[in-house]
Design a protein around this motif. Sequence first.
Motif, PDB file in Angstrom:
ATOM      1  N   LEU A 179      12.470  -6.845   3.032  1.00 33.71           N
ATOM      2  CA  LEU A 179      11.188  -6.189   3.251  1.00 33.71           C
ATOM      3  C   LEU A 179      10.720  -5.715   1.879  1.00 33.71           C
ATOM      4  O   LEU A 179      11.221  -4.732   1.355  1.00 33.71           O
ATOM      5  N   LEU A 180       9.796  -6.456   1.299  1.00 35.25           N
ATOM      6  CA  LEU A 180       9.345  -6.148  -0.052  1.00 35.25           C
ATOM      7  C   LEU A 180       8.033  -5.365  -0.020  1.00 35.25           C
ATOM      8  O   LEU A 180       7.151  -5.663   0.792  1.00 35.25           O
ATOM      9  N   SER A 181       7.949  -4.371  -0.901  1.00 34.75           N
ATOM     10  CA  SER A 181       6.755  -3.540  -0.968  1.00 34.75           C
ATOM     11  C   SER A 181       5.949  -3.847  -2.217  1.00 34.75           C
ATOM     12  O   SER A 181       6.516  -4.152  -3.263  1.00 34.75           O
ATOM     13  N   ALA A 182       4.633  -3.758  -2.090  1.00 33.99           N
ATOM     14  CA  ALA A 182       3.759  -3.901  -3.255  1.00 33.99           C
ATOM     15  C   ALA A 182       2.723  -2.804  -3.211  1.00 33.99           C
ATOM     16  O   ALA A 182       2.188  -2.489  -2.148  1.00 33.99           O
ATOM     17  N   SER A 183       2.436  -2.224  -4.374  1.00 33.48           N
ATOM     18  CA  SER A 183       1.413  -1.186  -4.435  1.00 33.48           C
ATOM     19  C   SER A 183       1.022  -0.935  -5.871  1.00 33.48           C
ATOM     20  O   SER A 183       1.878  -0.854  -6.747  1.00 33.48           O
ATOM     21  N   ASP A 184      -0.291  -0.783  -6.098  1.00 36.61           N
ATOM     22  CA  ASP A 184      -0.707  -0.466  -7.452  1.00 36.61           C
ATOM     23  C   ASP A 184      -0.413   0.983  -7.801  1.00 36.61           C
ATOM     24  O   ASP A 184      -0.597   1.386  -8.950  1.00 36.61           O
ATOM     25  N   ALA A 185       0.074   1.746  -6.842  1.00 39.32           N
ATOM     26  CA  ALA A 185       0.452   3.132  -7.154  1.00 39.32           C
ATOM     27  C   ALA A 185       1.455   3.172  -8.299  1.00 39.32           C
ATOM     28  O   ALA A 185       1.446   4.094  -9.105  1.00 39.32           O
ATOM     29  N   GLY A 214       0.771  -1.249   0.000  1.00 38.40           N
ATOM     30  CA  GLY A 214       0.000   0.000   0.000  1.00 38.40           C
ATOM     31  C   GLY A 214       0.792   1.283   0.000  1.00 38.40           C
ATOM     32  O   GLY A 214       0.211   2.363   0.104  1.00 38.40           O
ATOM     33  N   ILE A 215       2.095   1.180  -0.182  1.00 37.77           N
ATOM     34  CA  ILE A 215       2.929   2.374  -0.203  1.00 37.77           C
ATOM     35  C   ILE A 215       2.595   3.260  -1.400  1.00 37.77           C
ATOM     36  O   ILE A 215       2.120   2.767  -2.424  1.00 37.77           O
ATOM     37  N   GLY A 216       2.796   4.558  -1.259  1.00 37.60           N
ATOM     38  CA  GLY A 216       2.915   5.410  -2.444  1.00 37.60           C
ATOM     39  C   GLY A 216       1.697   6.174  -2.890  1.00 37.60           C
ATOM     40  O   GLY A 216       1.629   6.593  -4.035  1.00 37.60           O
ATOM     41  N   PHE A 217       0.712   6.378  -2.002  1.00 34.43           N
ATOM     42  CA  PHE A 217      -0.460   7.102  -2.462  1.00 34.43           C
ATOM     43  C   PHE A 217      -0.467   8.577  -2.086  1.00 34.43           C
ATOM     44  O   PHE A 217      -1.508   9.203  -2.013  1.00 34.43           O
ATOM     45  N   ASP A 218       0.734   9.128  -1.868  1.00 34.88           N
ATOM     46  CA  ASP A 218       0.778  10.531  -1.464  1.00 34.88           C
ATOM     47  C   ASP A 218       0.260  11.466  -2.552  1.00 34.88           C
ATOM     48  O   ASP A 218      -0.577  12.316  -2.304  1.00 34.88           O
ATOM     49  N   VAL A 219       0.749  11.259  -3.778  1.00 39.02           N
ATOM     50  CA  VAL A 219       0.397  12.199  -4.843  1.00 39.02           C
ATOM     51  C   VAL A 219      -1.094  12.153  -5.157  1.00 39.02           C
ATOM     52  O   VAL A 219      -1.746  13.175  -5.307  1.00 39.02           O
ATOM     53  N   GLN A 220      -1.633  10.937  -5.219  1.00 34.11           N
ATOM     54  CA  GLN A 220      -3.062  10.807  -5.487  1.00 34.11           C
ATOM     55  C   GLN A 220      -3.889  11.600  -4.487  1.00 34.11           C
ATOM     56  O   GLN A 220      -4.811  12.313  -4.868  1.00 34.11           O
ATOM     57  N   SER A 221      -3.565  11.445  -3.203  1.00 40.90           N
ATOM     58  CA  SER A 221      -4.336  12.139  -2.174  1.00 40.90           C
ATOM     59  C   SER A 221      -4.301  13.641  -2.398  1.00 40.90           C
ATOM     60  O   SER A 221      -5.317  14.317  -2.333  1.00 40.90           O
ATOM     61  N   VAL A 222      -3.111  14.131  -2.669  1.00 35.65           N
ATOM     62  CA  VAL A 222      -2.973  15.567  -2.872  1.00 35.65           C
ATOM     63  C   VAL A 222      -3.778  15.996  -4.091  1.00 35.65           C
ATOM     64  O   VAL A 222      -4.465  17.015  -4.076  1.00 35.65           O
ATOM     65  N   LYS A 223      -3.687  15.197  -5.153  1.00 38.38           N
ATOM     66  CA  LYS A 223      -4.418  15.517  -6.390  1.00 38.38           C
ATOM     67  C   LYS A 223      -5.913  15.608  -6.133  1.00 38.38           C
ATOM     68  O   LYS A 223      -6.594  16.472  -6.665  1.00 38.38           O
ATOM     69  N   GLU A 224      -6.400  14.660  -5.333  1.00 37.43           N
ATOM     70  CA  GLU A 224      -7.828  14.652  -5.061  1.00 37.43           C
ATOM     71  C   GLU A 224      -8.238  15.941  -4.349  1.00 37.43           C
ATOM     72  O   GLU A 224      -9.229  16.568  -4.694  1.00 37.43           O
ATOM     73  N   ILE A 225      -7.442  16.300  -3.361  1.00 40.27           N
ATOM     74  CA  ILE A 225      -7.750  17.522  -2.609  1.00 40.27           C
ATOM     75  C   ILE A 225      -7.698  18.739  -3.522  1.00 40.27           C
ATOM     76  O   ILE A 225      -8.579  19.595  -3.513  1.00 40.27           O
TER      77      ILE A 225
END
Lengths: 496, 496
Positions: A439-445, A385-396
């Motif tokens: 420690l592996l990360s997965a995210s559709d971001a 679930g990493i990496g949704f910072d930009v999306q959140s900002v865009k939405e706002i």
Amino acid sequence: MSEILERFRPLFYPRSIAVIGASLNPVKWGFEILHHLLLGGPDCKIYPVNPREKIILGLNCYPSIKQVPGEVDLAVITVPPEIATGVVKECAEKRVKAVVVVTAGYSEVGEREKKLEEELVGLAEQGKFLMIGPNCQGIMCTDSRIFAQIMGVFPLEGPLSIISQSGNIGGTLCRYCEHYNVGFSKFVSSGNEATTSSEDIIEYYGEDPETRVILAYIEGVDQGRKFFTIAKRVTRKKPIIMLKGGGTPVGARAVSSHTAALAGSDTVFDSACRQAGIIRVEALQDMLDLAIAFSTQPLPRGGRVGIVTMGGGLGVIAADACSRSGLEVIKLPEKTLEEMDKILPSRWSHNNPVDLAGAEGGRLMTRCIEALIRCPEIDGLIEIGIGFDVQSVKEIKSSPFFPISSESELATLTESFKQRNRRFAENLMRLIDESGKPLLSASDAVATPDGEESEAIKALRKRGIMVYPTPERAAKALGALARYSKYLKETAKETL
Amino acid sequence: MSEILERFRPLFYPRSIAVIGASLNPVKWGFEILHHLLLGGPDCKIYPVNPREKIILGLNCYPSIKQVPGEVDLAVITVPPEIATGVVKECAEKRVKAVVVVTAGYSEVGEREKKLEEELVGLAEQGKFLMIGPNCQGIMCTDSRIFAQIMGVFPLEGPLSIISQSGNIGGTLCRYCEHYNVGFSKFVSSGNEATTSSEDIIEYYGEDPETRVILAYIEGVDQGRKFFTIAKRVTRKKPIIMLKGGGTPVGARAVSSHTAALAGSDTVFDSACRQAGIIRVEALQDMLDLAIAFSTQPLPRGGRVGIVTMGGGLGVIAADACSRSGLEVIKLPEKTLEEMDKILPSRWSHNNPVDLAGAEGGRLMTRCIEALIRCPEIDGLIEIGIGFDVQSVKEIKSSPFFPISSESELATLTESFKQRNRRFAENLMRLIDESGKPLLSASDAVATPDGEESEAIKALRKRGIMVYPTPERAAKALGALARYSKYLKETAKETL
């Protein structure tokens, strides 16, 4: 220096290179190879050879290799097969130490053409020079900046080395890894392997101090016994990740017109790979995923994993994939459960996968990961679930309804999102380093251009750490790390 | 209108919506749902309900649903479980036609909480209203612009509809498909499925004229017989692509704390899927790949495929993958071989995969594809290597050695590259339309930001056609198209 390092030295670290068949025509291989060599800018002499030209790309052009002044370590040949024999003969007379025959039209075409290939073999054996090809796309070495190849790929320096019986598959891997900021040391496109075979190159990579992970695309091996003996020796030191082409009858038919290799029985091949400790993958994408994991993650001590997720379903499919990949999604010890209870709101899953069930991410997630990675029963982790910072900002930003009063307030909010995410990624890397656990990360971001702009993803990528687009891909990669770790332990015991 | 379309109408096409638990706090679900509804901008009335507020996001806020003026078709509920029963009771009294209970903390938590869920079931049965959830993330319908959901995803309108027992997995699919320019019609996050189950929603999608392809993420089904009977009826009209969570024991354990579903025996489930014509995929990524193929490619008449590639190795792994996916990589008929001989330089593979062996792409490639797609023995095609226009231009641009004399010459060259590639993509789409055969593209160009800028990839994406990052992914998708086509033929025979 060991004998094999010495033997390959003129190929990867030449003091002078001749491109025989160099051309002014930008669509000819003889242009492309010279052009890529020049773009790479190696610290060595480069001599174009072509009797019909005086100057190519600003360099003096020689009518034949024999007219080139001084010694030539490496010759790259692109002239047609009918005249290539004569050219290789001249290379032998010039005492060239390594020859890469890019020219195609040999045993991959038919019996008559196979004769021409045998002539080359005779010359190489007689002249005792190293020969790569024919029917290959060239070679590269990033630390000497040698890009003697048709393809315009210039990977970063790094721990991966490729031996590929297909130039294109090697090129594809280079382009992908560049995107993920993971680099290569060396690349050999071995073509028809008339003299130098894949196992020779694997043996070299085994000794080469710059190579940490070996990637092999193999369509067939001529001397199976030799191949697997060498591979077994090498896998005790470095992982070999292999994709095998021609595993099905129809694929094998395609192989015969590609590199003239005999694909052989896939079942026999597969069991030989397992015995030799080779990590065989099913598809090109798996090769990429594993290559990057092996390059940038520590090996786990065992196969016991923890999973942390913001959303239940993604945790479920991660658990399924871990299980299918031979990993053990452990039941959390009492102590860890208690720690989680302190960190998380009561609706968390009370289970592994640790499902935050929509609880705010960032800081809570970091604390969970920290607790899990410190748990001695856990050897490795997957976080989702990493990496949704930009999306959140865009939405706002795009919302006329959001209660933001000024541009400066928006700027402050944007910056705080970014900082939070950068900090999250930095914490992940710190935890990898401190614990020595993968420690592996997965995210559709990562599937979106916005995600690519995420501070967290950028921070991880800077260190070559891949954020896998789906949990299953992360699980598969972690499974391979654990299996190789187990293999190393077992072989270490054998040697005692 | 059929009974089921009528029953779901207030859910997807409401004339008025109440958000009970609407909030001013931007991190609360009650804010997010209202916010997303407003951002969607549906043509219907929206009523926030919260006794502690007067105005939220510019709308009058009502102390309870009973104070809302006029009829309410749909109520979305986010209040805590302790008070949700009372709220649902009021909805029943108000004769609300559909209720989405987003609130979590029911049977997924434990026995005591299950009692609360049973109260909701009682109310729904008594009041005869449609209830979704509890423990779900909401619902969407793009053509009515209803985004009654926690997640900030606003997919394009399109042929896909999702039923997901995980909100997050649905959201991931939306984000991916948006990137590939493929749209959705409807999305139901079904949560604990206290009354409305996955099969009810699948039955609705079967009838819904806007839905052409159904995606299902399922962790467990309560009434297997009913589920598969409905599915079997629907798959005769529309494909159902399913990802099953909890296929392994450890995944099943995770399921129980996620949606309280019972995952059941995976072997039994798998065979039931096959019998019902459900296309079951192994991983989230496969679901994406197949969803897009089914949305934008015609179904092949059979499983006989042709492969065209610029590089041998990629052709070999494509052939292997086709074969593993049940496709037949046919031997080319004499007539097609002769056509190819006329088009291609003599070094081509003389075989399927048709390997151009580095012959210049663009025009030659188009002619090959044209010859293959017109061959009556071929039902579908995979072409490998599209999209390298931008890279080539970049290489030329960045090279101090390239013999380009002026900015205007460079601009002309850039434009000609772009045009060539746009034309190539346009030809592919024309050939799909003319032949009615699927033509899938694969290229690693899509892995890079440059590739994303490729005119060819952009042109295909405009029409929702995916360029698969690896040949194996294209082969898997084409295999699924062929299997479904075969299933349709077989069931058509049964019905005769």
